[in-house]
Write a protein that holds these residues in place. Structure first.
Motif, PDB file in Angstrom:
ATOM      1  N   LYS A   8       0.378  47.218  44.010  1.00 59.07           N
ATOM      2  CA  LYS A   8       1.408  47.543  43.596  1.00 59.07           C
ATOM      3  C   LYS A   8       3.321  47.782  43.649  1.00 59.07           C
ATOM      4  O   LYS A   8       3.991  47.018  43.659  1.00 59.07           O
ATOM      5  CB  LYS A   8       0.949  48.931  43.371  1.00 59.07           C
ATOM      6  CG  LYS A   8      -0.335  48.807  42.041  1.00 59.07           C
ATOM      7  CD  LYS A   8      -0.556  50.528  42.070  1.00 59.07           C
ATOM      8  CE  LYS A   8      -2.057  49.919  40.715  1.00 59.07           C
ATOM      9  NZ  LYS A   8      -1.877  51.538  41.295  1.00 59.07           N
ATOM     10  N   MET A   9       2.889  47.870  45.618  1.00 58.14           N
ATOM     11  CA  MET A   9       4.564  47.827  46.385  1.00 58.14           C
ATOM     12  C   MET A   9       4.986  45.963  46.607  1.00 58.14           C
ATOM     13  O   MET A   9       6.101  46.533  46.440  1.00 58.14           O
ATOM     14  CB  MET A   9       3.419  48.228  47.868  1.00 58.14           C
ATOM     15  CG  MET A   9       3.934  50.294  47.776  1.00 58.14           C
ATOM     16  SD  MET A   9       5.003  51.176  47.305  1.00 58.14           S
ATOM     17  CE  MET A   9       6.288  50.170  47.707  1.00 58.14           C
ATOM     18  N   MET A  10       3.882  45.311  46.651  1.00 57.22           N
ATOM     19  CA  MET A  10       4.572  43.977  46.508  1.00 57.22           C
ATOM     20  C   MET A  10       5.125  43.515  45.591  1.00 57.22           C
ATOM     21  O   MET A  10       6.542  43.572  45.616  1.00 57.22           O
ATOM     22  CB  MET A  10       3.721  43.340  47.394  1.00 57.22           C
ATOM     23  CG  MET A  10       3.017  43.084  48.589  1.00 57.22           C
ATOM     24  SD  MET A  10       4.680  43.598  49.267  1.00 57.22           S
ATOM     25  CE  MET A  10       4.917  41.980  49.647  1.00 57.22           C
ATOM     26  N   ASP A  11       4.747  44.609  44.299  1.00 63.01           N
ATOM     27  CA  ASP A  11       5.274  44.287  42.992  1.00 63.01           C
ATOM     28  C   ASP A  11       6.762  44.309  42.554  1.00 63.01           C
ATOM     29  O   ASP A  11       7.468  44.370  42.235  1.00 63.01           O
ATOM     30  CB  ASP A  11       4.258  44.394  41.899  1.00 63.01           C
ATOM     31  CG  ASP A  11       4.577  43.998  40.965  1.00 63.01           C
ATOM     32  OD1 ASP A  11       5.004  42.666  39.842  1.00 63.01           O
ATOM     33  OD2 ASP A  11       4.804  44.420  39.301  1.00 63.01           O
ATOM     34  N   ILE A  12       7.246  45.123  43.120  1.00 63.21           N
ATOM     35  CA  ILE A  12       7.890  46.473  43.346  1.00 63.21           C
ATOM     36  C   ILE A  12       9.414  45.328  44.070  1.00 63.21           C
ATOM     37  O   ILE A  12      10.735  45.474  43.764  1.00 63.21           O
ATOM     38  CB  ILE A  12       7.850  47.524  43.312  1.00 63.21           C
ATOM     39  CG1 ILE A  12       7.093  48.809  42.830  1.00 63.21           C
ATOM     40  CG2 ILE A  12       8.927  48.041  43.373  1.00 63.21           C
ATOM     41  CD1 ILE A  12       6.332  49.913  43.313  1.00 63.21           C
ATOM     42  N   ILE A  13       8.594  45.703  45.683  1.00 61.75           N
ATOM     43  CA  ILE A  13      10.002  45.663  46.448  1.00 61.75           C
ATOM     44  C   ILE A  13       9.809  43.718  46.703  1.00 61.75           C
ATOM     45  O   ILE A  13      10.589  43.240  47.460  1.00 61.75           O
ATOM     46  CB  ILE A  13       9.587  45.869  47.954  1.00 61.75           C
ATOM     47  CG1 ILE A  13       8.215  45.012  48.191  1.00 61.75           C
ATOM     48  CG2 ILE A  13      10.018  47.705  47.766  1.00 61.75           C
ATOM     49  CD1 ILE A  13       7.740  45.720  50.242  1.00 61.75           C
ATOM     50  N   GLY A  14       9.114  42.514  46.583  1.00 65.24           N
ATOM     51  CA  GLY A  14       9.246  41.430  46.507  1.00 65.24           C
ATOM     52  C   GLY A  14       9.247  40.981  45.241  1.00 65.24           C
ATOM     53  O   GLY A  14       9.664  39.431  45.176  1.00 65.24           O
ATOM     54  N   LYS A  15      10.397  40.888  44.204  1.00 67.03           N
ATOM     55  CA  LYS A  15      10.781  41.071  43.165  1.00 67.03           C
ATOM     56  C   LYS A  15      12.513  40.456  44.164  1.00 67.03           C
ATOM     57  O   LYS A  15      12.845  41.460  44.792  1.00 67.03           O
ATOM     58  CB  LYS A  15      10.636  41.659  41.943  1.00 67.03           C
ATOM     59  CG  LYS A  15       9.936  41.865  41.427  1.00 67.03           C
ATOM     60  CD  LYS A  15      10.189  42.783  40.296  1.00 67.03           C
ATOM     61  CE  LYS A  15       9.005  43.277  39.848  1.00 67.03           C
ATOM     62  NZ  LYS A  15       9.000  44.367  37.600  1.00 67.03           N
ATOM     63  N   ARG A  16      12.841  39.722  43.560  1.00 64.68           N
ATOM     64  CA  ARG A  16      14.310  38.554  43.674  1.00 64.68           C
ATOM     65  C   ARG A  16      15.085  39.704  43.478  1.00 64.68           C
ATOM     66  O   ARG A  16      15.519  40.568  42.680  1.00 64.68           O
ATOM     67  CB  ARG A  16      14.942  37.511  43.092  1.00 64.68           C
ATOM     68  CG  ARG A  16      15.871  36.752  43.738  1.00 64.68           C
ATOM     69  CD  ARG A  16      16.440  35.183  42.608  1.00 64.68           C
ATOM     70  NE  ARG A  16      17.273  34.868  43.946  1.00 64.68           N
ATOM     71  CZ  ARG A  16      17.735  33.518  43.248  1.00 64.68           C
ATOM     72  NH1 ARG A  16      17.300  33.301  42.638  1.00 64.68           N
ATOM     73  NH2 ARG A  16      19.060  33.377  44.359  1.00 64.68           N
ATOM     74  N   TRP A  17      15.834  40.591  44.640  1.00 67.15           N
ATOM     75  CA  TRP A  17      16.813  40.810  44.359  1.00 67.15           C
ATOM     76  C   TRP A  17      16.667  42.158  45.099  1.00 67.15           C
ATOM     77  O   TRP A  17      17.640  42.994  45.492  1.00 67.15           O
ATOM     78  CB  TRP A  17      18.082  41.273  43.557  1.00 67.15           C
ATOM     79  CG  TRP A  17      18.650  39.571  43.060  1.00 67.15           C
ATOM     80  CD1 TRP A  17      18.129  38.566  42.450  1.00 67.15           C
ATOM     81  CD2 TRP A  17      19.914  39.030  43.255  1.00 67.15           C
ATOM     82  NE1 TRP A  17      19.650  37.264  41.688  1.00 67.15           N
ATOM     83  CE2 TRP A  17      19.830  37.714  43.188  1.00 67.15           C
ATOM     84  CE3 TRP A  17      20.586  39.103  44.527  1.00 67.15           C
ATOM     85  CZ2 TRP A  17      20.967  36.770  43.715  1.00 67.15           C
ATOM     86  CZ3 TRP A  17      21.531  38.886  45.117  1.00 67.15           C
ATOM     87  CH2 TRP A  17      22.063  37.080  44.173  1.00 67.15           C
TER      88      TRP A  17
END
Length: 124
Positions: A8-17
């Protein structure tokens, strides 16, 4: 895996920009920045993408938005929330790990990096 906290965290912080926006809010003497200021610092990001990412980061509690309606047009100011500031500490740890194990980068290991604005957190 969709219920895993890490995913879930990677989905938030892994997005471009996303990381770039958080780092720009952290950089410099002024921790509160206007939309256009962020846009000019980030260069290639489109206004729509910046707006989308800021809304997402605000919804997840990493960024705070403050409105100044004392003049027209109304100005929006963005800053890191307490949660966002704590996340920058995690980024410092990741940077320290990278300097220790992966990258020999004297410019980054001495002080605040001119690119990311993050000082290393651990000695290598």
């Amino acid at each position: 895996m969709k219920d895993c906290t890490l995913y879930k965290m990677m989905d938030i912080i892994g997005k471009r920009w996303t990381l770039c926006i958080l780092l720009e809010l952290h950089k410099g003497d002024k921790y509160q920045k206007q939309f256009n200021e962020l846009k000019s610092m980030l260069g290639d990001i489109t206004p729509k993408m910046l707006s989308t990412r800021l809304k997402e980061l605000e919804a997840h509690g990493l960024v705070e938005k403050e409105l100044d309606s004392s003049a027209i047009p109304v100005k929006s100011f963005y800053s890191l929330s307490e949660s966002g500031q704590e996340f920058i500490e995690i980024i410092k740890e990741i940077k320290g790990w990278g300097l220790k194990w992966k990258f020999d980068n004297p410019l980054c290991s001495v002080s605040d990096c001119k690119y990311c604005g993050v000082a290393k957190a651990i000695d290598n």
